[in-house]
Write an enzyme that holds these catalytic residues in place. Structure first.
Site, PDB file in Angstrom:
ATOM      1  CG  ASN A  46      -0.421  -0.178   2.525  1.00  0.00           C
ATOM      2  OD1 ASN A  46       0.608  -0.819   2.696  1.00  0.00           O
ATOM      3  ND2 ASN A  46      -1.081   0.376   3.528  1.00  0.00           N
ATOM      4  CD  GLU A  48      -1.494   4.721   4.537  1.00  0.00           C
ATOM      5  OE1 GLU A  48      -1.000   5.558   5.324  1.00  0.00           O
ATOM      6  OE2 GLU A  48      -2.227   3.782   4.906  1.00  0.00           O
ATOM      7  CB  CYS A  57      -5.286  -1.396  -1.996  1.00  0.00           C
ATOM      8  SG  CYS A  57      -6.646  -0.689  -1.083  1.00  0.00           S
ATOM      9  CD  GLU A  59      -5.379  -5.932  -1.473  1.00  0.00           C
ATOM     10  OE1 GLU A  59      -4.739  -4.874  -1.281  1.00  0.00           O
ATOM     11  OE2 GLU A  59      -6.323  -6.274  -0.757  1.00  0.00           O
ATOM     12  CB  CYS A  90     -10.818  -3.020   0.139  1.00  0.00           C
ATOM     13  SG  CYS A  90     -10.228  -2.306  -1.401  1.00  0.00           S
ATOM     14  CB  CYS A  93      -8.550  -4.796  -4.048  1.00  0.00           C
ATOM     15  SG  CYS A  93      -7.495  -3.385  -3.639  1.00  0.00           S
TER      16      CYS A  93
HETATM   17  N1  THU Z   1      -5.342  -1.510   2.349  1.00  0.00           N
HETATM   18  C1  THU Z   1      -4.763  -2.326   1.405  1.00  0.00           C
HETATM   19  O1  THU Z   1      -3.598  -2.135   1.020  1.00  0.00           O
HETATM   20  N2  THU Z   1      -5.511  -3.349   0.915  1.00  0.00           N
HETATM   21  C2  THU Z   1      -6.813  -3.602   1.264  1.00  0.00           C
HETATM   22  O2  THU Z   1      -7.462  -4.473   0.674  1.00  0.00           O
HETATM   23  C3  THU Z   1      -7.437  -2.847   2.349  1.00  0.00           C
HETATM   24  C4  THU Z   1      -6.687  -1.661   2.839  1.00  0.00           C
HETATM   25  C5  THU Z   1      -4.550  -0.378   2.877  1.00  0.00           C
HETATM   26  C6  THU Z   1      -5.029   0.953   2.409  1.00  0.00           C
HETATM   27  C7  THU Z   1      -4.553   1.864   3.531  1.00  0.00           C
HETATM   28  O3  THU Z   1      -3.236   2.304   3.223  1.00  0.00           O
HETATM   29  C8  THU Z   1      -4.499   0.976   4.754  1.00  0.00           C
HETATM   30  O4  THU Z   1      -4.622  -0.356   4.276  1.00  0.00           O
HETATM   31  C9  THU Z   1      -5.602   1.239   5.754  1.00  0.00           C
HETATM   32  O5  THU Z   1      -6.841   1.212   5.159  1.00  0.00           O
END
Ligand code: THU
Length: 133
Positions: A46, A48, A57, A59, A90, A93
């Site tokens: 991920n 940010e 994300c 994935e 999520c 994704c």
């Molecule tokens: N996140 C992912 O990388 N994959 C997911 O399927 C769910 C959430 C990350 C996004 C964000 O940087 C952190 O988790 C908190 O939501």
């Protein structure tokens, strides 16, 4: 749960990738590893941003890396959060992955235990286009 050797390798690669995540805002570091039809594994984390909504994300980053490497079909994906936390994929994704491989095997931890699901189970009736314009 005994996932088998190939799935365990994917999980290990996702766990290792999670350490490279850029997650200064949530503190939740995620790694993903996807196996392409070529057999190669592509990883993502991920990423940010100070403008929170721009967050990517793990994935979808892994998927983008794999597609950039020429992969078009995928057999399996593992997701892992640093610290062994739960990390189910999520909804966004799930839809992004369904673009390529609806029967993808997906491995992730939820409720403190490992799950092995097909993408079709995780996202029944995915959107596949709105018809001919
Ligand atoms: N996140 C992912 O990388 N994959 C997911 O399927 C769910 C959430 C990350 C996004 C964000 O940087 C952190 O988790 C908190 O939501």
């Amino acid at each position: 749960m005994d996932l088998g050797k190939e799935a365990e390798e994917l999980v290990r690669r996702a766990e290792a990738a999670a350490g490279k995540a850029w997650a200064p805002y949530s503190g939740f570091r995620v790694g993903a590893a996807i196996r392409g039809a070529s057999g190669a594994i592509h990883v993502g984390v991920n990423v940010e941003n100070a403008s929170y909504g721009l967050t990517m994300c793990a994935e979808r980053v892994a998927l983008g890396c794999a597609v950039s490497a020429g992969e078009r079909e995928f057999t399996a994906l593992a997701i892992a959060a640093a610290g062994g936390h739960d990390a189910a994929p999520c909804g966004a994704c799930r839809q992004a992955l369904a673009e390529f491989s609806p029967r993808l095997a997906v491995y992730y931890r939820d409720g403190g235990r490992m799950h092995a699901r097909s993408l079709e189970e995780l996202l029944p009736d995915a959107f596949h286009g709105g018809g001919t314009p």
